[in-house]
Design an enzyme around this catalytic site. Structure first.
Site, PDB file in Angstrom:
ATOM      1  N   ASP A  17       0.816  -1.204   0.000  1.00  0.00           N
ATOM      2  CA  ASP A  17       0.000   0.000   0.000  1.00  0.00           C
ATOM      3  C   ASP A  17       0.855   1.261   0.000  1.00  0.00           C
ATOM      4  OD1 ASP A  17      -2.241  -1.511  -0.059  1.00  0.00           O
ATOM      5  OD2 ASP A  17      -2.906  -1.078   1.990  1.00  0.00           O
ATOM      6  N   ASN A  35      -5.069   8.601   1.699  1.00  0.00           N
ATOM      7  CA  ASN A  35      -5.419   7.930   2.951  1.00  0.00           C
ATOM      8  C   ASN A  35      -5.829   8.900   4.045  1.00  0.00           C
ATOM      9  OD1 ASN A  35      -5.281   5.248   2.322  1.00  0.00           O
ATOM     10  ND2 ASN A  35      -3.471   4.805   3.550  1.00  0.00           N
ATOM     11  N   ASP A  74      -1.997  12.766  21.425  1.00  0.00           N
ATOM     12  CA  ASP A  74      -0.739  12.699  20.680  1.00  0.00           C
ATOM     13  C   ASP A  74      -0.902  13.262  19.279  1.00  0.00           C
ATOM     14  OD1 ASP A  74       0.499  11.572  22.829  1.00  0.00           O
ATOM     15  OD2 ASP A  74       0.714   9.565  21.957  1.00  0.00           O
TER      16      ASP A  74
END
Length: 252
Positions: free
Chosen positions: A30, A103, A133
């Site tokens: 990917d 993505n 985070d």
């Protein structure tokens, strides 16, 4: 490589292939597939992802089947699947003309010891300030990537949605959220450190804190080639081991 006038040529940018090739084949995983997006951009050239790695949702054709799949493409036995993209807008033009992602866009702390605060707006409306985070803005394609590992939902590729997924949030009631991809998302980040990180798929850069970024659906889409004997649901069952229960053994 492409064959031009009987000789091979190496291409690096979408200018090199626009109106010159019919199909682009990505061989790898990917990550390799995502790198082809910078070359294809808005040319409309469909991409076939051939998987030579371990786990692939974009590169879902196994290398052992490549000859069969290529023959199917030659005979027209395939489908084209349209996948939406993200577009990043900032005052200083981060990432230049490569300000898009298939993505996800991720805002992430740079220092490993302290979290950041990400003030999030949908359109003109305030949503939340995430103490975490980081924060992921994912497309339906990206729902099986980083967002999934942070407990985000899985969306089918044709969903007209975006996912907002916090990364290790300190406010434990913060949960992933799905919104319409017609909405614009605005982010502003504060932290103890002077800067933070923004990534678009595999590309990453450092950004000063308090920088405002806007995320919206890109004005172009990516086309992927799907052989007729493959489907997104089949890929989910295979890659995520869904149905690994003898009670689910049915004839498909």
């Amino acid at each position: 490589r492409i064959n031009l006038a009987g000789s091979e040529a190496v291409f690096n940018k979408y200018h090199d292939i626009k109106d010159k090739i019919d199909v682009l084949i990505s061989i790898g995983g990917d990550g390799t597939f995502l790198e082809t997006i910078n070359i294809v951009r808005d040319t409309g050239i469909p991409i076939l992802g051939v998987n030579t790695g371990r786990l692939g949702f974009l590169a879902s054709t196994y290398k052992e089947n490549i000859l069969e799949v290529l023959n199917d493409i030659k005979d027209g036995n395939y489908r084209l699947q349209t996948r939406s993209m993200l577009n990043l807008i900032t005052e200083d033009g981060l990432f230049g003309e490569d300000n898009f992602a298939l993505n996800e866009l991720t805002v992430h702390k740079k220092d490993s010891s302290s979290m950041i605060t990400i003030h999030t707006y949908i359109g003109d409306l305030y949503l939340n300030s995430y103490w975490a985070d980081g924060l992921i803005i994912a497309t339906p394609t990206g729902s099986t990537g980083y967002s999934l590992s942070c407990n985000g939902p899985v969306l089918s590729p044709d969903s007209k949605s975006l996912i907002i997924t916090p990364i290790a949030p300190h406010n434990l009631n913060a949960r992933p959220m799905v919104i319409s991809d017609e909405k614009t998302i605005q982010l502003s980040t504060n932290s103890r450190e002077k800067d933070f990180l923004i990534s678009l798929d595999s590309r990453i850069t450092t950004v000063p804190k308090n920088t405002e970024v806007f995320i919206e659906k890109a004005p172009f889409t990516i086309k992927t080639i799907v052989p007729n004997n493959q489907s997104f649901l089949q890929t989910l069952r295979t890659k995520l081991l869904w149905g690994e229960d003898t009670r689910n053994e049915i004839n498909l």
